[in-house]
Design a protein around this motif. Structure first.
Motif, PDB file in Angstrom:
ATOM      1  N   LEU A 160     -42.542  64.777 -61.967  1.00 41.66           N
ATOM      2  CA  LEU A 160     -42.900  65.418 -63.239  1.00 41.66           C
ATOM      3  C   LEU A 160     -42.762  64.440 -64.401  1.00 41.66           C
ATOM      4  CD1 LEU A 160     -41.125  68.878 -62.858  1.00 41.66           C
ATOM      5  CD2 LEU A 160     -43.592  68.486 -63.015  1.00 41.66           C
ATOM      6  N   MET A 195     -30.506  62.932 -73.002  1.00 43.60           N
ATOM      7  CA  MET A 195     -30.393  64.015 -72.030  1.00 43.60           C
ATOM      8  C   MET A 195     -30.991  63.593 -70.688  1.00 43.60           C
ATOM      9  SD  MET A 195     -31.989  67.773 -72.753  1.00 43.60           S
ATOM     10  CE  MET A 195     -31.531  67.732 -74.465  1.00 43.60           C
ATOM     11  N   TYR A 199     -29.225  62.718 -67.051  1.00 46.25           N
ATOM     12  CA  TYR A 199     -29.666  63.486 -65.882  1.00 46.25           C
ATOM     13  C   TYR A 199     -30.067  62.600 -64.705  1.00 46.25           C
ATOM     14  CZ  TYR A 199     -32.008  67.294 -63.371  1.00 46.25           C
ATOM     15  OH  TYR A 199     -32.385  68.222 -62.455  1.00 46.25           O
ATOM     16  N   ARG A 206     -20.612  60.070 -69.021  1.00 43.69           N
ATOM     17  CA  ARG A 206     -19.652  60.971 -69.676  1.00 43.69           C
ATOM     18  C   ARG A 206     -18.344  60.994 -68.906  1.00 43.69           C
ATOM     19  NH1 ARG A 206     -22.946  66.137 -70.227  1.00 43.69           N
ATOM     20  NH2 ARG A 206     -21.055  67.260 -70.769  1.00 43.69           N
TER      21      ARG A 206
ATOM     22  N   LEU B 188     -41.290  72.337 -64.111  1.00 42.21           N
ATOM     23  CA  LEU B 188     -41.051  71.547 -65.318  1.00 42.21           C
ATOM     24  C   LEU B 188     -39.987  72.214 -66.180  1.00 42.21           C
ATOM     25  CD1 LEU B 188     -42.086  69.119 -67.123  1.00 42.21           C
ATOM     26  CD2 LEU B 188     -43.513  70.802 -68.278  1.00 42.21           C
ATOM     27  N   THR B 191     -36.497  72.321 -64.411  1.00 44.78           N
ATOM     28  CA  THR B 191     -35.860  71.005 -64.452  1.00 44.78           C
ATOM     29  C   THR B 191     -35.304  70.714 -65.840  1.00 44.78           C
ATOM     30  OG1 THR B 191     -37.471  70.235 -62.819  1.00 44.78           O
ATOM     31  CG2 THR B 191     -36.228  68.538 -64.029  1.00 44.78           C
ATOM     32  N   HIS B 192     -36.116  71.070 -66.826  1.00 40.50           N
ATOM     33  CA  HIS B 192     -35.680  70.830 -68.192  1.00 40.50           C
ATOM     34  C   HIS B 192     -34.413  71.632 -68.517  1.00 40.50           C
ATOM     35  CE1 HIS B 192     -35.957  71.033 -72.681  1.00 40.50           C
ATOM     36  NE2 HIS B 192     -36.281  69.770 -72.517  1.00 40.50           N
ATOM     37  N   ASP B 194     -32.163  72.598 -66.355  1.00 40.15           N
ATOM     38  CA  ASP B 194     -31.090  71.884 -65.638  1.00 40.15           C
ATOM     39  C   ASP B 194     -30.538  70.765 -66.498  1.00 40.15           C
ATOM     40  OD1 ASP B 194     -31.205  73.313 -63.345  1.00 40.15           O
ATOM     41  OD2 ASP B 194     -32.280  71.798 -62.146  1.00 40.15           O
ATOM     42  N   MET B 195     -31.460  69.971 -66.948  1.00 38.65           N
ATOM     43  CA  MET B 195     -31.135  68.785 -67.712  1.00 38.65           C
ATOM     44  C   MET B 195     -30.366  69.164 -68.980  1.00 38.65           C
ATOM     45  SD  MET B 195     -34.068  66.160 -69.031  1.00 38.65           S
ATOM     46  CE  MET B 195     -35.002  66.375 -67.524  1.00 38.65           C
ATOM     47  N   LEU B 196     -30.871  70.171 -69.615  1.00 35.57           N
ATOM     48  CA  LEU B 196     -30.259  70.600 -70.860  1.00 35.57           C
ATOM     49  C   LEU B 196     -28.852  71.119 -70.625  1.00 35.57           C
ATOM     50  CD1 LEU B 196     -31.262  71.140 -73.919  1.00 35.57           C
ATOM     51  CD2 LEU B 196     -31.125  73.531 -73.216  1.00 35.57           C
ATOM     52  N   ASP B 198     -26.841  70.402 -68.163  1.00 34.05           N
ATOM     53  CA  ASP B 198     -25.985  69.248 -67.887  1.00 34.05           C
ATOM     54  C   ASP B 198     -25.507  68.609 -69.178  1.00 34.05           C
ATOM     55  OD1 ASP B 198     -26.254  69.574 -65.243  1.00 34.05           O
ATOM     56  OD2 ASP B 198     -27.212  67.637 -64.831  1.00 34.05           O
ATOM     57  N   TYR B 199     -26.396  68.616 -70.120  1.00 35.92           N
ATOM     58  CA  TYR B 199     -26.133  67.899 -71.366  1.00 35.92           C
ATOM     59  C   TYR B 199     -25.189  68.649 -72.297  1.00 35.92           C
ATOM     60  CZ  TYR B 199     -27.254  64.972 -75.440  1.00 35.92           C
ATOM     61  OH  TYR B 199     -27.193  64.126 -76.503  1.00 35.92           O
ATOM     62  N   ARG B 201     -23.346  71.644 -71.440  1.00 33.48           N
ATOM     63  CA  ARG B 201     -22.273  72.414 -70.833  1.00 33.48           C
ATOM     64  C   ARG B 201     -20.932  71.731 -71.068  1.00 33.48           C
ATOM     65  NH1 ARG B 201     -24.782  73.871 -65.382  1.00 33.48           N
ATOM     66  NH2 ARG B 201     -24.583  71.597 -65.280  1.00 33.48           N
TER      67      ARG B 201
END
Lengths: 207, 207, 207, 207
Positions: A160, A195, A199, A206, B188, B191-192, B194-196, B198-199, B201
């Motif tokens: 993606l 971000m 990932y 971190r 998409l 995944t986004h 997820d990424m967010l 992770d960032y 949390r």
DNA sequence: GATGAATGAGGATTCATTCAT
DNA sequence: TATGAATGAATCCTCATTCAT
């Protein structure tokens, strides 16, 4: 004896016309643009325009292509030939590139394609082949290379590449619609890169 | 006992007309749409259109508003009243919402506003106030609440609720331009998210 | 060898068009005149009309003015510069002038102003300033001069120059309404002049 | 039980409609008048109007006739049956009559006939037969009677009854065109009557 | 080559008239 | 009857395109 200035202008004419046309299309959109107005801005008579472009549509296509041609390969080259680390590249040239798009002619092209695209599938194809597919290909290769080099882990991002461009797209649309409500486009893109790196990076940064 | 030439349906007409108009505008854009064509699709005479909408422009505005009105507050309500954890909400209702947008009438509205917006600043303002600003406000409050609850850490995201919507925007534009080149919109967005997560949390999940 | 589809005649066009327009307006009146029809009579395309006159209204104004401009000062000059006696002048040039009006374009202008005047006050003002007020002024001066010279006595006519024009006006309206019931316009005017002279002359002629 | 008010209105409807129509036609002229507007002023639905008058044109004709019918014979009767001397009649009732015309509905009818006449020759004929020819006939007979009685001498006036009406006509047109530039209509008519009497009276009055 | 006058198909809008209710 | 929603022919005007000069 000869008239070099005249000759020169003659060769530059198509470019001058598409430049003028780009400006007017950008301002008014395709339908609301008068051929007359383009001629005026190009400092050329209406009749002459039809010597270079048989119809308004053909002029439109030429405009789109002229913008695209000038940009194509700009990014692609760098991606392939950089010797920066993947992270450095993402934070540096790649971010720079994405930040420039919302205010660039490409934004105008996107707007024009959005409104006129349905009636010009060939133009969309052209744009796809020369810009989007090349760009996405480069990003994909970049991510793969990162993985090969052990800088990136495997993730959905590999399939993606668009995810990288999402904030750029949002910023572009935002600017076109809500120019008066400022959006900190640069911060948006930097944050998104942060971000993304968090990932897909292999080493956890971190604490 | 021939069919009556027409029916009197004062109540339903406006809706029928805006619905037909939406369809045609979606297909051809504002400029390329013929009032005649809208009338035909609405099963109505050209003249009747002007009984309900004084001009083509007014019809256009009515169409935009009718779409917007039907959607407003859909998401907002849920954000305010959910009892899910922030992560659950993001992965659940929020992701659902974002996945639906690209194929929804809202996408059409965005396209129409992109091409006609410059000439209808009041419409853009209307859209801003009723959709965008409300939506972004809700997202901001959602993020703040997550922070208060200790689920999210402080980050740039607080000031950039737009970042959450970036893939939705990209997906929307992609669909309108490159409908034939499939983009896995759902993946998409997931995944986004997820990424967010992770960032922002607080508890790090990755080992 | 075939005929050219059209001729370029920038200079003559406006005149040709207003002439044709005058004819059609005269026949049908402003509202019932189709721009198309004027174009046809002028031997010109509909579109060209709009190159020279932005709207039908502007064409109308141009027509009125073109008629007026051609007549203005015709009478006025003679009044000021004649060396005839006042009686001779009245019976000669003045009577001639009044007899010509009912069949002249001025009659048409009056009709057009009567029907369209309320919606074109500026046109009426224009007509007033360039025709009526000038004409009445000239008549007033003529009467005053007659008094100074001892040819005319003081009378209400000094303040009512219109009285001189009354039969001309009646004749004009009569012609437009009852063309088929002949009115001996010349005799009407001559008789009126007789009557007027009897009334304002200093030497009594009748025994 | 019965609904007299309803019944009564029903009988008065045509009159109410033509009155309303007269007002609108007077204000805007035939072409610029909307049937809708007339209906509104008459306090009636558009559909109902078409029950009484099959077309806008028919309504127009009815309006003209309704005005005419109410006036016809007003003057005529008096002329035939007065026992005033010819001079007294001219200075009295006749002058009064002429002074009233410019501000009366007849003025409106003249304007309407001037603009619409060419397309309604039957209306013009109607007006001729019921108003003009009767009126002129009465004036002619009045002049003849004056001659028979030895009050008037023979003159061109016998064949030109119109000459009497000339200032009335001018005044009427003047009012319609130049309402804002006052013309002393009464003085104009009185002066004209003076002049005429001087001209046709048998005894010379001036010393 | 250049120009811009001239063309005419096409589109928005109006409004007299009809007709379902 | 009475209403006013519905119709559609008619009209103004625009603008891409052509072509005489």
């Amino acid at each position: 004896m000869s008239e070099p200035r005249y000759r020169r202008r003659k060769e530059e004419r198509p470019q001058e016309i598409t430049d003028a046309a780009f400006a007017v299309f950008a301002e008014k959109g395709y339908a609301a643009t008068r051929v007359q107005e383009v001629a005026k801005r190009a400092g050329v008579s209406k009749g002459l325009m039809y010597l270079y472009f048989k119809t308004k549509e053909e002029l439109f296509k030429a405009v789109i292509k002229s913008v695209v041609i000038r940009r194509v390969d700009a990014l692609v080259d760098v991606v392939e030939n950089t010797d920066l680390s993947s992270e450095e590249f993402l934070r540096g040239p790649m971010a720079e590139f994405m930040k420039r798009i919302p205010g660039s002619p490409v934004a105008v092209v996107i707007r024009l394609l959005l409104s006129e695209g349905p009636r010009h599938p060939d133009l969309v194809d052209y744009y796809w082949e020369n810009v989007v597919s090349k760009g996405l290909g480069a990003i994909s290769r970049f991510v793969e290379r990162g993985i090969e080099r052990g800088e990136f882990r495997k993730s959905a991002v590999s399939d993606l590449p668009q995810i990288l461009l999402a904030p750029m797209m949002l910023s572009t649309v935002w600017n076109m619609l809500f120019a008066k409500r400022r959006l900190d486009s640069d911060k948006l893109i930097d944050t998104h890169v942060d971000m993304l790196l968090d990932y897909i990076r292999t080493e956890t940064v971190r604490p």
